[in-house]
Scaffold this active site. Structure first.
Site, PDB file in Angstrom:
ATOM      1  N   ARG A 245     -43.233  -0.548 -22.447  1.00 18.28           N
ATOM      2  CA  ARG A 245     -43.330   0.968 -22.719  1.00 18.28           C
ATOM      3  C   ARG A 245     -41.926   1.253 -23.104  1.00 18.28           C
ATOM      4  O   ARG A 245     -40.852   0.523 -22.858  1.00 18.28           O
ATOM      5  CB  ARG A 245     -43.379   1.539 -21.445  1.00 18.28           C
ATOM      6  CG  ARG A 245     -44.879   1.421 -20.602  1.00 18.28           C
ATOM      7  CD  ARG A 245     -45.682   2.555 -21.476  1.00 18.28           C
ATOM      8  NE  ARG A 245     -47.022   2.869 -20.930  1.00 18.28           N
ATOM      9  CZ  ARG A 245     -48.243   2.263 -21.315  1.00 18.28           C
ATOM     10  NH1 ARG A 245     -47.923   1.030 -21.982  1.00 18.28           N
ATOM     11  NH2 ARG A 245     -49.168   2.432 -20.771  1.00 18.28           N
ATOM     12  N   GLU A 273     -45.854   9.545 -28.293  1.00 21.67           N
ATOM     13  CA  GLU A 273     -47.115   9.057 -28.875  1.00 21.67           C
ATOM     14  C   GLU A 273     -48.438  10.185 -29.008  1.00 21.67           C
ATOM     15  O   GLU A 273     -48.481  10.463 -27.786  1.00 21.67           O
ATOM     16  CB  GLU A 273     -47.717   7.903 -28.381  1.00 21.67           C
ATOM     17  CG  GLU A 273     -46.706   6.704 -28.247  1.00 21.67           C
ATOM     18  CD  GLU A 273     -47.031   5.441 -27.740  1.00 21.67           C
ATOM     19  OE1 GLU A 273     -48.447   5.275 -27.495  1.00 21.67           O
ATOM     20  OE2 GLU A 273     -46.382   4.272 -27.686  1.00 21.67           O
ATOM     21  N   HIS A 292     -49.401   1.197 -30.956  1.00 17.94           N
ATOM     22  CA  HIS A 292     -49.772   1.082 -29.448  1.00 17.94           C
ATOM     23  C   HIS A 292     -51.464   0.563 -29.797  1.00 17.94           C
ATOM     24  O   HIS A 292     -52.251   1.129 -28.989  1.00 17.94           O
ATOM     25  CB  HIS A 292     -49.854   2.491 -28.747  1.00 17.94           C
ATOM     26  CG  HIS A 292     -49.664   2.259 -27.263  1.00 17.94           C
ATOM     27  ND1 HIS A 292     -49.130   2.948 -26.579  1.00 17.94           N
ATOM     28  CD2 HIS A 292     -50.227   1.207 -26.464  1.00 17.94           C
ATOM     29  CE1 HIS A 292     -49.209   2.551 -25.184  1.00 17.94           C
ATOM     30  NE2 HIS A 292     -49.939   1.750 -25.120  1.00 17.94           N
TER      31      HIS A 292
END
Length: 343
Positions: A245, A273, A292
């Site tokens: 993260r 994001e 991601h």
């Protein structure tokens, strides 16, 4: 058996769906063994009192009040299929009641580790940039194209965090005959040594590594842990690969370290994001980017359903869940990871 006699499951798995996490056969088995009440995460408390009282399982990670949980007198387990342990339910009350909370994040460990390895190899051999140069007729042949190339084999590697992802990454790296140091303050040194890695403090991992992989979850203790001071400690030209993260790093400081030419970096995660179109990291040389997508493979999602069904079967027989990772009383309140905002 009549549907009303089947154990009741409240299904609120967003951002997942049942079709995403179960293959057709597993979903059919799920529906045949349980009475499924499908709802949205914010409407669970509005379900009829008899359904709340009968619910044996919840599939999802909805916000739950103590009052709503008190009405769920038959609840045995919450299956978190998003995999972030959100601070949206009274975990202390769940533990007092003996209600399990399990996550299915193990399914992402191997896919994310594989992409991390690919990123490290690319940073070592400049694969993407060499391909782009070739497409534009600007390729450099032989040794001319290897001015900054190096080997992962025989290198010194640091790993920050050693949960499921760290262990999966270590398994992939063993064939490279590298010296691997690990920093994880939540694990005793002997457990790290059992996996063939050297326990080390954070400064040693940063300062003595050619490649640094960050796979630690975001907690109350490590938000923004890796900033300008940390990147300055790294060897010049070292590679920094962020897989867990973005909250673990000071992202501006990371970009600055890459912009200054001190390190190269790769990441699959970002502070926000989706990332803004004009974010400066998009055009930063020496920075490899992935949206991601490291763990988002259909085969991984389908394993979630298998894990849920196997653990439900164990609990139905009076046994503890074994496939999912159980939330721990001492650490769950310290988790700070959050899901990706898809809006």
């Amino acid at each position: 058996m009549p549907d009303n006699d089947l154990p009741l499951v409240i299904s609120a798995p967003e951002p997942r769906t049942l079709d995403l996490i179960f293959n057709p056969d597993a979903l059919a088995k799920f529906r045949s063994r349980y009475r499924i009440v499908e709802t949205s995460a914010d409407q669970i408390g509005d379900l009829p009192a008899d359904e709340l009282a009968a619910a044996r399982y919840i599939v999802g990670q909805p916000p739950l009040s103590r009052e709503a949980l008190a009405a769920m007198t038959s609840l045995k387990c919450i299956f978190n299929v998003e995999t972030n342990l959100l601070n949206n339910m009274p975990y202390d009350y769940l533990f007092e009641r003996g209600i399990h909370v399990v996550t299915t994040g193990l399914v992402f460990a191997e896919p994310v580790a594989e992409l991390g390895l690919a990123m490290a190899l690319n940073l070592a051999r400049d694969i993407v940039e060499s391909d782009l140069a070739f497409r534009h007729g600007m390729e450099l042949w032989g040794g001319d194209g290897n001015k900054t190339a190096r080997l992962l084999s025989g290198s010194e590697i640091g790993i920050v965090g050693f949960g499921d992802l760290g262990k999966a990454l270590n398994r992939l790296l063993t064939g490279f005959r590298a010296k691997i140091r690990v920093h994880d303050p939540w694990l005793p040194p002997s457990m790290l040594a059992e996996h063939g890695v050297e326990p080390a403090d954070l400064d040693t991992v940063l300062g003595e590594s050619d490649f640094v992989f960050v796979v630690a979850s975001v907690t109350a203790d490590n938000q923004g842990l890796l900033g300008a001071r940390a990147f300055a400690k790294m060897r010049k030209g070292a590679a920094f690969i962020l897989l867990s993260r973005a909250g673990v790093v000071d992202f501006d400081a990371l970009m600055a370290a890459v912009r200054d030419g001190h390190i190269v970096a790769a990441t699959d995660v970002f502070p926000e994001e989706p990332l803004a179109r004009d974010h400066p990291v998009r055009k930063l040389p020496g920075f490899l980017r992935s949206a991601h997508r490291a763990g988002a493979l259909d085969v991984a999602f389908k394993k979630m359903g298998e894990m849920v069904l196997e653990d439900m079967d164990l609990i139905d027989r009076g046994l503890p869940p074994m496939r999912g990772k159980r939330a721990e009383r001492e650490t769950v309140s310290r988790m700070r990871s959050k899901p990706v905002d898809r809006n």
